[in-house]
Design an enzyme around this catalytic site. Structure first.
Site, short mmCIF file in Angstrom:
data_model
loop_
_atom_site.label_atom_id
_atom_site.label_comp_id
_atom_site.label_asym_id
_atom_site.label_seq_id
_atom_site.Cartn_x
_atom_site.Cartn_y
_atom_site.Cartn_z
N GLU A 98 46.46 33.25 39.97
CA GLU A 98 45.30 32.52 39.45
C GLU A 98 45.68 31.83 38.13
O GLU A 98 45.18 30.75 37.83
CB GLU A 98 44.14 33.50 39.22
CG GLU A 98 42.81 32.80 39.06
CD GLU A 98 41.91 33.44 38.02
OE1 GLU A 98 41.69 32.80 36.97
OE2 GLU A 98 41.43 34.56 38.27
N SER A 118 42.17 38.40 35.52
CA SER A 118 42.72 38.50 36.88
C SER A 118 43.97 37.62 36.97
O SER A 118 43.89 36.43 36.69
CB SER A 118 41.73 37.99 37.92
OG SER A 118 40.56 38.74 37.89
N ARG A 145 37.80 29.41 42.03
CA ARG A 145 38.78 29.29 40.93
C ARG A 145 39.62 28.00 41.02
O ARG A 145 40.81 28.00 40.68
CB ARG A 145 39.73 30.49 40.90
CG ARG A 145 39.10 31.82 40.58
CD ARG A 145 38.55 31.87 39.16
NE ARG A 145 38.19 33.21 38.81
CZ ARG A 145 37.06 33.81 39.16
NH1 ARG A 145 36.14 33.15 39.86
NH2 ARG A 145 36.82 35.05 38.80
N1 EPU Z 1 39.59 47.62 43.12
C1 EPU Z 1 40.42 48.70 43.34
N2 EPU Z 1 41.46 48.90 42.47
C2 EPU Z 1 41.68 48.11 41.40
C3 EPU Z 1 40.84 47.01 41.18
C4 EPU Z 1 39.79 46.78 42.05
O1 EPU Z 1 40.25 49.44 44.29
O2 EPU Z 1 42.65 48.38 40.66
C5 EPU Z 1 38.44 47.40 44.01
C6 EPU Z 1 37.15 47.74 43.30
O3 EPU Z 1 36.82 49.08 43.42
C7 EPU Z 1 36.14 46.87 44.01
C8 EPU Z 1 36.97 45.63 44.37
O4 EPU Z 1 38.33 46.02 44.32
O5 EPU Z 1 35.72 47.46 45.20
C9 EPU Z 1 36.69 44.45 43.47
O6 EPU Z 1 36.94 44.77 42.12
P1 EPU Z 1 36.11 44.11 40.90
O7 EPU Z 1 34.66 44.23 41.13
O8 EPU Z 1 36.69 44.63 39.63
O9 EPU Z 1 36.36 42.56 41.02
P2 EPU Z 1 37.64 41.69 41.39
O10 EPU Z 1 37.44 41.08 42.72
O11 EPU Z 1 38.90 42.44 41.15
C10 EPU Z 1 36.68 39.45 40.47
C11 EPU Z 1 37.14 38.34 39.58
C12 EPU Z 1 36.96 38.72 38.12
C13 EPU Z 1 35.49 38.99 37.88
C14 EPU Z 1 35.04 40.13 38.82
C15 EPU Z 1 33.55 40.35 38.75
C16 EPU Z 1 38.87 37.15 40.81
C17 EPU Z 1 40.33 36.89 40.96
N3 EPU Z 1 38.54 38.03 39.87
O12 EPU Z 1 37.54 40.55 40.26
O13 EPU Z 1 37.33 37.61 37.33
O14 EPU Z 1 35.24 39.37 36.53
O15 EPU Z 1 35.32 39.76 40.20
O16 EPU Z 1 32.88 39.24 39.28
O17 EPU Z 1 38.08 36.55 41.51
C18 EPU Z 1 39.10 36.57 36.13
O18 EPU Z 1 39.01 35.62 36.92
O19 EPU Z 1 39.96 36.57 35.19
C19 EPU Z 1 38.25 37.73 36.31
C20 EPU Z 1 38.36 38.81 35.53
#
Ligand code: EPU
Length: 335
Positions: free
Chosen positions: A331, A236, A160
């Protein structure tokens, strides 16, 4: 070029925050940039407004890039090279590439914002980042009044981030992005991330097309992330923190179910999980809160000010720090 004075910024940011823009300069054609006259070399650049939190009225001139055009620069046996104007909507570009069966950005379906903003923060989702397909970025140097082409390696892409977000901030206006995308028969499909393969399997799709992958990602995103047309948000809000292995192991001994991803020698922990563990998921605080299905997404429940959302983000940072001793970094860009 169009210049408007004292306009509402509400339609220009996906948080839907109502602020005043003193001067909005809309660039419709990149040749407009040669005629740009600024009293001081200070300005803000606005793309789709999907990764910005505006805390208060903006007195600095805002340059809004709304240029259009998708052109094939060259076509080889295995790939095509596309030049895309900064003002094109990112998801419209994804749909265009799918219509033409060009592969590489299907995993980046439904990311809000414009193409010019995509390399700034090296947008990424579901195992793919724009840097994986980006050949070069064209950018206008506002002081020298000339356009430069920066090849992928020169942009210093990271998680990012890029030089456009750090060292070169305020220096260039991104005018076009140049992508190399695969042609039919040469697609490198990426379905290893998270739920993608499970969703495809449940639908009985063994060998997905890039269109199938895009449809799957659209459905996953729609189930987790709020539509900014309905609930203001900027995806995010924080980056996922990267911590040394020793610190990770300490936390893991206390929270054995914590999700994590290796990041070179360190470990990336999902900020959404950390925030969720602190009890913030779905919480409503005045006009703000976090989304019920994804704690990493801060939302405007209507009439929130940018300052309210900023204060909520500080409270969230404090609780993550006190429970896990981890600093989570925003971010979104704060104006
Ligand atoms: N999780 C929780 N509780 C929550 C949210 C997430 O326990 O409220 C856990 C999920 O169960 C999972 C882990 O955290 O085990 C990761 O969650 P998720 O797969 O939703 O992905 P993320 O790491 O929260 C990142 C990116 C997103 C992108 C997704 C999919 C960042 C900051 N965010 O989210 O990007 O869509 O992976 O690749 O890297 C963005 O940048 O605006 C964005 C939406």
């Amino acid at each position: 070029m169009q210049i408007d004075n004292n306009v509402s910024g509400q339609p220009f940011n996906t948080f839907g925050i109502n602020v005043n823009f003193t001067k909005l300069i809309t660039i419709e054609d990149k040749s407009d940039l040669n005629y740009l006259q600024l009293e001081k070399p200070q300005f803000n650049i606005l793309g789709g407004g999907s990764n910005v939190l505006i805390k208060s009225d903006v007195a600095l001139p805002i340059i809004y890039v709304n240029t259009k055009g998708i052109n094939i620069l060259k076509e080889e046996e295995e790939y095509v090279q596309l030049q895309v104007a900064a003002g094109e909507e990112w998801h419209d570009l994804v749909l265009w590439t799918l219509d033409n069966d060009f592969g590489g950005i299907e995993n980046l379906s439904l990311i809000p914002g414009k193409c010019g903003a995509a390399p700034m923060q090296n947008i990424g989702a579901y195992g793919v980042e724009i840097k994986d397909v980006l050949h070069a970025v064209k950018a206008y140097d506002i002081n020298k009044k000339v356009e430069f082409t920066f090849h992928n390696q020169e942009c210093n892409f990271g998680y990012r981030t890029s030089n456009f977000k750090t060292n070169w901030k305020g220096k260039y206006i991104i005018t076009d992005i140049i992508l190399n995308l695969s042609k039919p028969g040469y697609h490198k499909k990426n379905i290893s991330y998270g739920a993608i393969s499970d969703v495809l399997n449940n639908q009985g799709i063994g060998d997905p097309t890039i269109q199938d992958i895009s449809n799957t990602i659209i459905s996953i995103r729609q189930s987790k992330l709020p539509d900014p047309q309905i609930i203001g948000n900027s995806g995010s809000f924080f980056k996922n923190p990267i911590v040394p292995k020793s610190q990770f192991e300490e936390i893991q001994s206390l929270f054995p179910n914590m999700p994590f991803y290796p990041a070179n020698d360190d470990i990336k922990i999902p900020a959404g999980w950390l925030i969720d563990q602190c009890g913030w998921k779905g919480k409503v605080v005045g006009n703000t809160g976090t989304y019920k299905n994804q704690a990493l997404v801060l939302v405007n429940h209507g009439n929130a000010t940018g300052l309210e959302i900023f204060k909520l983000s500080e409270e969230i940072q404090k609780s993550v720090k006190s429970k896990f001793n981890i600093d989570i970094e925003r971010e979104v860009n704060v104006w």
